[in-house]
Design a protein around this motif. Structure first.
Motif, short mmCIF file in Angstrom:
data_model
loop_
_atom_site.label_atom_id
_atom_site.label_comp_id
_atom_site.label_asym_id
_atom_site.label_seq_id
_atom_site.Cartn_x
_atom_site.Cartn_y
_atom_site.Cartn_z
N ASP A 119 19.58 -30.82 45.19
CA ASP A 119 18.23 -30.32 44.90
C ASP A 119 17.83 -30.52 43.44
N ALA A 120 18.69 -31.15 42.64
CA ALA A 120 18.32 -31.47 41.26
C ALA A 120 17.24 -32.55 41.29
N PRO A 121 16.34 -32.56 40.32
CA PRO A 121 15.29 -33.59 40.29
C PRO A 121 15.88 -34.99 40.36
N ARG A 122 15.32 -35.82 41.20
CA ARG A 122 15.89 -37.14 41.47
C ARG A 122 15.21 -38.22 40.64
N ASP A 123 15.96 -39.29 40.37
CA ASP A 123 15.41 -40.46 39.70
C ASP A 123 14.48 -41.21 40.66
N LEU A 124 13.38 -41.71 40.17
CA LEU A 124 12.40 -42.36 41.03
C LEU A 124 12.89 -43.70 41.56
N GLU A 125 13.72 -44.43 40.78
CA GLU A 125 14.18 -45.74 41.21
C GLU A 125 15.46 -45.65 42.02
N PHE A 126 16.48 -44.98 41.47
CA PHE A 126 17.76 -44.82 42.14
C PHE A 126 17.85 -43.37 42.62
N THR A 127 17.37 -43.14 43.83
CA THR A 127 17.21 -41.76 44.29
C THR A 127 18.54 -41.06 44.55
N TYR A 128 19.63 -41.82 44.65
CA TYR A 128 20.93 -41.17 44.81
C TYR A 128 21.43 -40.58 43.49
N PHE A 129 20.76 -40.90 42.38
CA PHE A 129 21.06 -40.29 41.09
C PHE A 129 20.08 -39.14 40.83
#
Length: 319
Positions: A14-24
């Protein structure tokens, strides 16, 4: 089954996700891109990072999608990322083709585009930056070639091709002195705490500590006195200073220590989380993080303590 392969803890889903690499998470993605930049820098190449690729000084693009996936899938977690990224970048650099800017630019233009950079020792490999000059514990001065879209940090091999390092540094310092002050802010409070910050897009803003007296004179209209100044270089785009003239040094020291530590965290081009005493071109570290608790604290030696005592005695505003 996936749960048997879990390695060191990653950020929660549930941490804010990266827009490009959503698994990060956003934090993990920032770390990944910073490690990529640092790996290139260790090999003498400054790259500009975008969402899913980096661009080098020749304008060549290198995709990050495969490398990001490798890092994400490795069960050993974040701790192994530096090794994975370093191995990948070294392979990429070895396969680069085409002429370097050092081969295509005339000598006069190279000298005109040379600048000194103060960098953290974490990004300096003594094996290829043997000429690097120690500025303070953990900080070094190297030479860089400023290019239209990047900065090329010069290695020992590059300097051998360019000439005498002493003369090259003279050119670099002259070029540094010619840079404009892009921005200036005064940080102050109602109790009299005050220090100055110069900011800019230039990769050499923090490195102007190497010409501090001239910078202070330009910003404040007054030269530095014999006691020098407090300085902080959190990252490459900031340089903070407080000329030492009276007991206002006391609140400025604490405020600048916090400022440096905060500005250093997760910042591209991070240099140092500490505040220093600049005197005659020599930097003495005045803050540190405790080994046991990690808390930021002020540490002063006998010389600085004697300076404080002299200022207190001579300041008529003290009780």
């Amino acid at each position: 089954m996936g749960w048997f392969r879990r390695g060191p803890r990653r950020d929660a889903e549930d941490a804010p996700r990266d827009l490009e690499f959503t698994y990060f998470s956003e934090r993990e993605a920032a770390l990944f891109r910073r490690l990529v930049r640092e790996a290139f820098a260790e090999l003498g190449l400054e790259v500009t990072a975008y969402a899913d690729y980096v661009t080098d000084d020749a304008g060549r693009n290198f995709g990050l999608s495969n490398l990001a996936a490798v890092c994400h899938q490795d069960p050993r977690g974040i701790r192994i990322w530096p090794r994975l990224i370093d191995r990948h970048v070294r392979l990429v650099v070895r396969t680069l083709d085409g002429p370097s800017a050092l081969d295509t630019l005339p000598p006069d233009q190279i000298r005109a585009q040379l600048y000194p950079r103060v960098v953290s020792g974490e990004g300096i490999d003594p094996g290829i930056f043997g000429y690097a000059r120690t500025v303070a514990p953990g900080l070094y001065e190297v030479l860089a070639l400023d290019l239209p879209e990047s900065v090329m940090t010069l290695t020992d091999e590059a300097l051998e091709r360019l000439g005498d390092p002493v003369r090259l540094r003279e050119h670099a310092i002259d070029n540094l002195r010619g840079l404009p002050v892009e921005g200036h802010e005064t940080v102050k409070d109602a109790d009299g705490m005050r220090f100055e910050v110069i900011v800019g897009d230039s990769f050499y803003t923090a490195s102007r500590v190497l010409d501090l007296d001239a910078v202070v004179r330009r910003v404040t209209g007054r030269p530095l006195g014999a006691e020098g100044a407090l300085v902080a270089m959190p990252f490459r785009h900031q340089l903070a200073f407080h000329p030492i003239r009276d007991t206002t040094i006391v609140p400025a020291l604490g405020a600048m220590a916090s400022f440096a530590a905060s500005g250093y965290e997760d910042t591209p081009g991070a240099i140092s989380p500490y505040v220093f005493w600049w005197r005659g071109g020599t930097l003495t570290q005045l803050s540190e993080h405790g080994e046991d608790d990690g808390q930021l604290r002020i540490v002063v030696g006998d010389e600085f303590q004697a300076l404080l005592e002299r200022l207190i005695v001579s300041d008529p505003g003290q009780d």
